[in-house]
Design a protein around this motif. Structure first.
Motif, PDB file in Angstrom:
ATOM      1  N   LYS A  16      41.958  31.338  52.577  1.00  0.00           N
ATOM      2  CA  LYS A  16      43.178  31.760  51.882  1.00  0.00           C
ATOM      3  C   LYS A  16      42.850  32.250  50.475  1.00  0.00           C
ATOM      4  N   LEU A  17      41.969  31.550  49.792  1.00  0.00           N
ATOM      5  CA  LEU A  17      41.574  31.935  48.441  1.00  0.00           C
ATOM      6  C   LEU A  17      40.853  33.276  48.440  1.00  0.00           C
ATOM      7  N   MET A  18      40.069  33.535  49.456  1.00  0.00           N
ATOM      8  CA  MET A  18      39.310  34.780  49.550  1.00  0.00           C
ATOM      9  C   MET A  18      40.132  35.944  50.092  1.00  0.00           C
ATOM     10  N   SER A  19      41.289  35.679  50.645  1.00  0.00           N
ATOM     11  CA  SER A  19      42.001  36.692  51.421  1.00  0.00           C
ATOM     12  C   SER A  19      42.699  37.778  50.599  1.00  0.00           C
ATOM     13  N   HIS A  20      42.827  37.626  49.321  1.00  0.00           N
ATOM     14  CA  HIS A  20      43.444  38.675  48.501  1.00  0.00           C
ATOM     15  C   HIS A  20      42.438  39.798  48.285  1.00  0.00           C
ATOM     16  N   ARG A  21      42.870  41.042  48.378  1.00  0.00           N
ATOM     17  CA  ARG A  21      41.944  42.184  48.315  1.00  0.00           C
ATOM     18  C   ARG A  21      41.187  42.255  46.988  1.00  0.00           C
TER      19      ARG A  21
END
Length: 101
Positions: A16-21
């Motif tokens: 979730k933490l990594m999922s932002h572009r």
């Protein structure tokens, strides 16, 4: 089949933490280029420094990046081997295509 739910929660939080572009792009850049400061990242991402700083703060609080002061500047680098491994896997095909050219 029995799963360790706490481990699944931990992995889900990482993804979730990594999922932002923007955060994904920051991590990808740090894995590829090594430690960098916000000014360098701004030139690559073409977004305001304040936006990059907000995303770096989230990544730092999540334990994915660390910061190091060098004089008046702060340099960031990836501190999570797991995050680095995920980035490498996500962009493995792209990297191999670049090397073939």
């Amino acid at each position: 089949m029995k799963y360790d739910l706490s481990k699944l929660e931990e992995k889900a939080a990482l993804l979730k933490l990594m999922s932002h572009r923007v955060r994904l792009c920051i991590l990808r850049g740090l894995v590829r280029e090594g430690a960098n400061n916000v000014t360098y990242m701004q030139g690559c991402l073409d977004i305001p420094q304040s936006t990059i700083s907000q995303h770096l703060s989230k990544l730092r609080l999540g334990g994915l990046v660390k910061d190091e002061r060098r004089g008046t500047e702060v340099y960031y680098s990836v501190s999570s081997r797991e995050a680095e491994s995920i980035i490498n896997q996500l962009f493995l095909e792209e990297e191999s295509n670049c090397q073939e050219k």
